[in-house]
Scaffold this motif. Sequence first.
Motif, PDB file in Angstrom:
ATOM      1  N   ALA A  64      48.354  37.098  52.629  1.00 55.19           N
ATOM      2  CA  ALA A  64      48.288  38.180  51.792  1.00 55.19           C
ATOM      3  C   ALA A  64      47.108  38.345  50.768  1.00 55.19           C
ATOM      4  O   ALA A  64      46.420  39.455  50.686  1.00 55.19           O
ATOM      5  CB  ALA A  64      49.477  38.438  50.979  1.00 55.19           C
ATOM      6  N   LEU A  65      46.912  37.140  50.133  1.00 54.02           N
ATOM      7  CA  LEU A  65      45.519  37.138  49.352  1.00 54.02           C
ATOM      8  C   LEU A  65      44.542  37.049  50.310  1.00 54.02           C
ATOM      9  O   LEU A  65      43.293  37.933  49.856  1.00 54.02           O
ATOM     10  CB  LEU A  65      45.566  35.811  48.939  1.00 54.02           C
ATOM     11  N   ALA A  66      44.518  36.558  51.391  1.00 52.86           N
ATOM     12  CA  ALA A  66      43.146  36.678  52.256  1.00 52.86           C
ATOM     13  C   ALA A  66      42.880  38.317  52.685  1.00 52.86           C
ATOM     14  O   ALA A  66      41.581  38.744  52.655  1.00 52.86           O
ATOM     15  CB  ALA A  66      43.246  36.059  53.557  1.00 52.86           C
ATOM     16  N   THR A  67      43.682  39.107  52.862  1.00 48.93           N
ATOM     17  CA  THR A  67      43.709  40.567  53.185  1.00 48.93           C
ATOM     18  C   THR A  67      43.115  41.201  51.774  1.00 48.93           C
ATOM     19  O   THR A  67      42.144  42.200  51.993  1.00 48.93           O
ATOM     20  CB  THR A  67      45.054  41.098  53.524  1.00 48.93           C
ATOM     21  N   LEU A  68      43.624  41.000  50.594  1.00 49.43           N
ATOM     22  CA  LEU A  68      43.131  41.731  49.537  1.00 49.43           C
ATOM     23  C   LEU A  68      41.549  41.037  49.299  1.00 49.43           C
ATOM     24  O   LEU A  68      40.809  41.801  48.758  1.00 49.43           O
ATOM     25  CB  LEU A  68      44.029  41.151  48.488  1.00 49.43           C
ATOM     26  N   PHE A  69      41.392  39.702  49.507  1.00 50.24           N
ATOM     27  CA  PHE A  69      39.894  39.314  49.259  1.00 50.24           C
ATOM     28  C   PHE A  69      39.124  40.046  50.254  1.00 50.24           C
ATOM     29  O   PHE A  69      37.919  40.250  49.799  1.00 50.24           O
ATOM     30  CB  PHE A  69      40.162  37.662  49.435  1.00 50.24           C
ATOM     31  N   VAL A  70      39.402  40.198  51.632  1.00 51.04           N
ATOM     32  CA  VAL A  70      38.535  40.749  52.353  1.00 51.04           C
ATOM     33  C   VAL A  70      38.148  42.198  52.025  1.00 51.04           C
ATOM     34  O   VAL A  70      36.972  42.761  52.117  1.00 51.04           O
ATOM     35  CB  VAL A  70      39.180  40.689  53.696  1.00 51.04           C
ATOM     36  N   ALA A  71      39.136  43.027  51.555  1.00 54.18           N
ATOM     37  CA  ALA A  71      39.092  44.327  50.959  1.00 54.18           C
ATOM     38  C   ALA A  71      37.961  44.352  49.796  1.00 54.18           C
ATOM     39  O   ALA A  71      37.001  45.180  49.833  1.00 54.18           O
ATOM     40  CB  ALA A  71      40.268  44.893  50.759  1.00 54.18           C
ATOM     41  N   ASP A  72      38.251  43.337  49.062  1.00 60.26           N
ATOM     42  CA  ASP A  72      37.089  43.263  47.800  1.00 60.26           C
ATOM     43  C   ASP A  72      36.007  42.971  47.936  1.00 60.26           C
ATOM     44  O   ASP A  72      34.952  43.405  47.655  1.00 60.26           O
ATOM     45  CB  ASP A  72      37.727  42.121  46.968  1.00 60.26           C
ATOM     46  N   LEU A  73      35.711  41.970  49.024  1.00 63.22           N
ATOM     47  CA  LEU A  73      34.379  41.770  49.421  1.00 63.22           C
ATOM     48  C   LEU A  73      33.676  42.499  50.226  1.00 63.22           C
ATOM     49  O   LEU A  73      32.414  43.167  50.112  1.00 63.22           O
ATOM     50  CB  LEU A  73      34.340  40.422  50.573  1.00 63.22           C
ATOM     51  N   ALA A  74      34.519  43.314  51.013  1.00 60.54           N
ATOM     52  CA  ALA A  74      33.867  44.517  51.715  1.00 60.54           C
ATOM     53  C   ALA A  74      33.427  45.766  50.680  1.00 60.54           C
ATOM     54  O   ALA A  74      32.501  46.384  51.006  1.00 60.54           O
ATOM     55  CB  ALA A  74      34.830  45.216  52.805  1.00 60.54           C
ATOM     56  N   GLN A  75      34.307  45.910  49.900  1.00 61.14           N
ATOM     57  CA  GLN A  75      34.071  47.021  48.835  1.00 61.14           C
ATOM     58  C   GLN A  75      32.784  46.539  47.813  1.00 61.14           C
ATOM     59  O   GLN A  75      31.937  47.313  47.693  1.00 61.14           O
ATOM     60  CB  GLN A  75      35.127  47.441  48.330  1.00 61.14           C
ATOM     61  N   TYR A  76      32.944  45.298  47.155  1.00 62.31           N
ATOM     62  CA  TYR A  76      32.045  44.942  46.085  1.00 62.31           C
ATOM     63  C   TYR A  76      30.975  44.131  46.432  1.00 62.31           C
ATOM     64  O   TYR A  76      30.137  43.730  45.693  1.00 62.31           O
ATOM     65  CB  TYR A  76      32.738  44.690  44.873  1.00 62.31           C
ATOM     66  N   GLY A  77      30.836  43.491  47.715  1.00 67.88           N
ATOM     67  CA  GLY A  77      29.796  42.532  47.842  1.00 67.88           C
ATOM     68  C   GLY A  77      30.464  40.858  47.415  1.00 67.88           C
ATOM     69  O   GLY A  77      31.488  41.193  46.938  1.00 67.88           O
ATOM     70  N   ILE A  78      29.462  40.157  47.357  1.00 61.53           N
ATOM     71  CA  ILE A  78      29.732  38.824  46.860  1.00 61.53           C
ATOM     72  C   ILE A  78      29.561  38.862  45.299  1.00 61.53           C
ATOM     73  O   ILE A  78      28.302  38.202  44.916  1.00 61.53           O
ATOM     74  CB  ILE A  78      29.110  37.650  47.651  1.00 61.53           C
ATOM     75  N   ASP A  79      30.375  39.331  44.330  1.00 62.18           N
ATOM     76  CA  ASP A  79      29.885  39.647  43.096  1.00 62.18           C
ATOM     77  C   ASP A  79      30.817  38.524  42.291  1.00 62.18           C
ATOM     78  O   ASP A  79      32.013  39.064  41.990  1.00 62.18           O
ATOM     79  CB  ASP A  79      29.998  40.932  42.511  1.00 62.18           C
ATOM     80  N   ALA A  80      30.553  37.563  41.912  1.00 62.20           N
ATOM     81  CA  ALA A  80      31.529  36.556  41.533  1.00 62.20           C
ATOM     82  C   ALA A  80      32.022  36.861  39.914  1.00 62.20           C
ATOM     83  O   ALA A  80      32.994  36.401  39.397  1.00 62.20           O
ATOM     84  CB  ALA A  80      31.006  35.021  41.472  1.00 62.20           C
ATOM     85  N   GLY A  81      31.003  37.291  39.319  1.00 54.71           N
ATOM     86  CA  GLY A  81      31.330  37.617  38.033  1.00 54.71           C
ATOM     87  C   GLY A  81      31.827  38.910  37.618  1.00 54.71           C
ATOM     88  O   GLY A  81      32.242  39.405  36.456  1.00 54.71           O
ATOM     89  N   ARG A  82      32.096  39.857  38.500  1.00 57.30           N
ATOM     90  CA  ARG A  82      32.632  41.080  38.437  1.00 57.30           C
ATOM     91  C   ARG A  82      34.041  41.341  37.716  1.00 57.30           C
ATOM     92  O   ARG A  82      34.985  40.480  37.999  1.00 57.30           O
ATOM     93  CB  ARG A  82      32.791  41.855  39.931  1.00 57.30           C
ATOM     94  N   GLY A  83      34.170  41.717  36.714  1.00 57.12           N
ATOM     95  CA  GLY A  83      35.186  42.025  35.856  1.00 57.12           C
ATOM     96  C   GLY A  83      35.526  40.767  34.987  1.00 57.12           C
ATOM     97  O   GLY A  83      36.482  40.967  34.171  1.00 57.12           O
ATOM     98  N   LEU A  84      34.810  39.855  34.827  1.00 59.17           N
ATOM     99  CA  LEU A  84      34.719  38.790  33.815  1.00 59.17           C
ATOM    100  C   LEU A  84      34.365  39.512  32.470  1.00 59.17           C
ATOM    101  O   LEU A  84      33.177  40.126  32.523  1.00 59.17           O
ATOM    102  CB  LEU A  84      34.011  37.608  34.329  1.00 59.17           C
ATOM    103  N   PRO A  85      34.893  39.273  31.547  1.00 57.54           N
ATOM    104  CA  PRO A  85      34.450  39.544  29.998  1.00 57.54           C
ATOM    105  C   PRO A  85      33.284  38.955  29.473  1.00 57.54           C
ATOM    106  O   PRO A  85      33.056  37.816  29.728  1.00 57.54           O
ATOM    107  CB  PRO A  85      35.825  39.291  29.098  1.00 57.54           C
ATOM    108  N   GLN A  86      32.137  39.706  28.984  1.00 57.54           N
ATOM    109  CA  GLN A  86      31.224  39.176  28.718  1.00 57.54           C
ATOM    110  C   GLN A  86      30.697  39.934  27.210  1.00 57.54           C
ATOM    111  O   GLN A  86      30.570  41.065  27.137  1.00 57.54           O
ATOM    112  CB  GLN A  86      29.877  39.303  29.656  1.00 57.54           C
ATOM    113  N   LEU A  87      29.950  39.173  26.594  1.00 61.21           N
ATOM    114  CA  LEU A  87      29.590  39.688  25.128  1.00 61.21           C
ATOM    115  C   LEU A  87      28.455  40.762  25.376  1.00 61.21           C
ATOM    116  O   LEU A  87      28.197  41.585  24.732  1.00 61.21           O
ATOM    117  CB  LEU A  87      29.082  38.485  24.278  1.00 61.21           C
TER     118      LEU A  87
END
Length: 110
Positions: free
Chosen positions: A4-27
């Motif tokens: 189930a997590l793999a399915t969600l992860f594939v959709a996230d990769l397809a939509q946003y690319g390999i963006d490891a920092g997306r959604g993390l809070p930053q100053l």
Amino acid sequence: LGGALATLFVADLAQYGIDAGRGLPQLEPSEPWWKGVADTFMGQQAREKASQATDPPRPKMLRLYNFGSPRVGNDAFSDLFAALQSEQYIDQAYRIVNGQDVVARMPRTL
């Protein structure tokens, strides 16, 4: 749960690319991480290409083979996943289940 997590992860990769920092809070805004990787490891040509890129890198090919996991998402997620497949962001997606397995058949509908 892993499928189930793999399915969600594939959709996230397809939509946003390999963006490891997306959604993390930053100053404050920071330089995209993929530009630093190109600077360090890939040489002048990759460095120039990365400096022009505005979006995170995407996998060349994205395939999902899912064995015996429960269904994930609602109708909106299902529509998004189908759109990502039709737009060729996800090359292949297979979900293989045993028809007698109760967990793999749940939930029926939401």
